[in-house]
Scaffold this motif. Structure first.
Motif, PDB file in Angstrom:
ATOM      1  N   ILE A 169       0.860  -1.184   0.000  1.00 21.76           N
ATOM      2  CA  ILE A 169       0.000   0.000   0.000  1.00 21.76           C
ATOM      3  C   ILE A 169       0.901   1.240   0.000  1.00 21.76           C
ATOM      4  CG2 ILE A 169      -1.719   1.306   1.327  1.00 21.76           C
ATOM      5  CD1 ILE A 169      -2.610  -1.452   2.485  1.00 21.76           C
ATOM      6  N   ILE A 170       0.578   2.208  -0.833  1.00 17.19           N
ATOM      7  CA  ILE A 170       1.376   3.436  -0.950  1.00 17.19           C
ATOM      8  C   ILE A 170       0.578   4.611  -0.374  1.00 17.19           C
ATOM      9  CG2 ILE A 170       2.520   5.043  -2.538  1.00 17.19           C
ATOM     10  CD1 ILE A 170       3.809   2.264  -2.506  1.00 17.19           C
ATOM     11  N   LYS A 171       1.250   5.444   0.410  1.00 22.48           N
ATOM     12  CA  LYS A 171       0.673   6.675   0.951  1.00 22.48           C
ATOM     13  C   LYS A 171       1.619   7.822   0.617  1.00 22.48           C
ATOM     14  CE  LYS A 171      -2.893   5.192   3.440  1.00 22.48           C
ATOM     15  NZ  LYS A 171      -4.248   5.699   3.341  1.00 22.48           N
ATOM     16  N   ASN A 172       1.056   8.917   0.104  1.00 22.04           N
ATOM     17  CA  ASN A 172       1.829  10.126  -0.189  1.00 22.04           C
ATOM     18  C   ASN A 172       1.376  11.225   0.746  1.00 22.04           C
ATOM     19  OD1 ASN A 172       3.158   9.118  -2.598  1.00 22.04           O
ATOM     20  ND2 ASN A 172       1.143   9.232  -3.544  1.00 22.04           N
ATOM     21  N   GLY A 173       2.270  12.137   1.057  1.00 22.28           N
ATOM     22  CA  GLY A 173       1.871  13.260   1.883  1.00 22.28           C
ATOM     23  C   GLY A 173       2.940  14.314   1.955  1.00 22.28           C
ATOM     24  N   SER A 174       2.605  15.393   2.618  1.00 18.78           N
ATOM     25  CA  SER A 174       3.574  16.458   2.845  1.00 18.78           C
ATOM     26  C   SER A 174       3.185  17.223   4.096  1.00 18.78           C
ATOM     27  CB  SER A 174       3.661  17.389   1.642  1.00 18.78           C
ATOM     28  OG  SER A 174       2.449  18.071   1.462  1.00 18.78           O
ATOM     29  N   PHE A 214       5.690  14.372  11.737  1.00 21.14           N
ATOM     30  CA  PHE A 214       5.970  13.333  10.756  1.00 21.14           C
ATOM     31  C   PHE A 214       5.993  11.954  11.417  1.00 21.14           C
ATOM     32  CE2 PHE A 214       9.169  10.798   8.376  1.00 21.14           C
ATOM     33  CZ  PHE A 214       8.460  10.646   7.195  1.00 21.14           C
ATOM     34  N   LEU A 215       6.711  11.813  12.524  1.00 17.73           N
ATOM     35  CA  LEU A 215       6.768  10.516  13.196  1.00 17.73           C
ATOM     36  C   LEU A 215       5.395  10.089  13.716  1.00 17.73           C
ATOM     37  CD1 LEU A 215      10.133  10.637  15.154  1.00 17.73           C
ATOM     38  CD2 LEU A 215       9.624   9.437  13.028  1.00 17.73           C
ATOM     39  N   ASN A 216       4.608  11.040  14.175  1.00 21.64           N
ATOM     40  CA  ASN A 216       3.270  10.694  14.656  1.00 21.64           C
ATOM     41  C   ASN A 216       2.346  10.247  13.534  1.00 21.64           C
ATOM     42  OD1 ASN A 216       2.839  10.677  17.535  1.00 21.64           O
ATOM     43  ND2 ASN A 216       3.462  12.830  17.509  1.00 21.64           N
ATOM     44  N   GLU A 217       2.665  10.601  12.281  1.00 18.47           N
ATOM     45  CA  GLU A 217       1.892  10.095  11.137  1.00 18.47           C
ATOM     46  C   GLU A 217       1.910   8.561  11.123  1.00 18.47           C
ATOM     47  OE1 GLU A 217       0.606  11.973   7.903  1.00 18.47           O
ATOM     48  OE2 GLU A 217       0.186  13.115   9.716  1.00 18.47           O
ATOM     49  N   ILE A 245       6.790   9.612   0.422  1.00 19.12           N
ATOM     50  CA  ILE A 245       6.084   8.448  -0.106  1.00 19.12           C
ATOM     51  C   ILE A 245       6.358   7.329   0.888  1.00 19.12           C
ATOM     52  CG2 ILE A 245       5.861   6.801  -1.995  1.00 19.12           C
ATOM     53  CD1 ILE A 245       7.022   8.998  -3.843  1.00 19.12           C
ATOM     54  N   LEU A 246       5.292   6.697   1.360  1.00 12.21           N
ATOM     55  CA  LEU A 246       5.389   5.604   2.315  1.00 12.21           C
ATOM     56  C   LEU A 246       4.801   4.351   1.687  1.00 12.21           C
ATOM     57  CD1 LEU A 246       3.901   7.525   5.395  1.00 12.21           C
ATOM     58  CD2 LEU A 246       6.283   7.483   4.620  1.00 12.21           C
ATOM     59  N   ALA A 247       5.318   3.210   2.081  1.00 10.73           N
ATOM     60  CA  ALA A 247       4.784   1.945   1.585  1.00 10.73           C
ATOM     61  C   ALA A 247       4.712   0.948   2.732  1.00 10.73           C
ATOM     62  CB  ALA A 247       5.661   1.394   0.464  1.00 10.73           C
TER      63      ALA A 247
END
Length: 143
Positions: free
Chosen positions: A49-54, A67-70, A101-103
């Motif tokens: 699963i891919i998650k994008n953010g800023s 960011f870490l709490n995300e 980008i997270l996976a």
């Protein structure tokens, strides 16, 4: 291992120190530390699963904290374990911007063995600074 445990900051929680030559790597190493303290093997997380953010703001330590709490949010709210694929950090006129980008995948208790369930990243003793070209972050996790 790209982090070390810090003793004598807190008695019940987990405190870490991460060092890296760039902010992007610092954030990457901090996530790896968070997940390594939480799971027995972060390599058990498959990139399905891919998650994008800023995130953006003027306060660098606060952005690091957010960011870490995300990752805790995704774990608790969406039942996801994620790792960074790409982190880009820029600063323009005092405004920091992090794009990421997270996976990862849904938590599967048969595959993902938890050592401890980290509930939050705290502001207690939070530090993020640069010295001699090395970025350093000290963070306490509420476990």
């Amino acid at each position: 291992m790209n982090y070390e445990l810090i003793e004598n900051i807190t008695s019940a929680d987990i405190a870490i120190r991460v060092k890296a030559p760039s902010l992007g790597l610092l954030f990457n190493y901090a996530v790896a530390a968070l997940m390594s303290e939480m799971l027995e093997d972060i390599n058990s997380i498959k990139p399905e699963i891919i998650k994008n953010g800023s995130l953006s703001g003027e306060d660098l330590p606060l952005l690091y904290f957010e960011f870490l709490n995300e990752f805790i949010f995704f774990k608790d709210a969406e039942n996801l374990l994620l790792l960074p694929v790409n982190i880009e950090v820029s600063c323009t006129e005092g405004l920091y911007t992090f794009s990421y980008i997270l996976a990862g995948e849904k938590i599967d208790k048969t595959l993902h063995k938890f050592r401890v369930d980290i509930k939050a990243v705290t502001l207690h003793e939070l530090k993020l600074y640069e010295t001699g070209g090395i970025f350093i972050a000290e963070t306490v996790f509420d476990a």
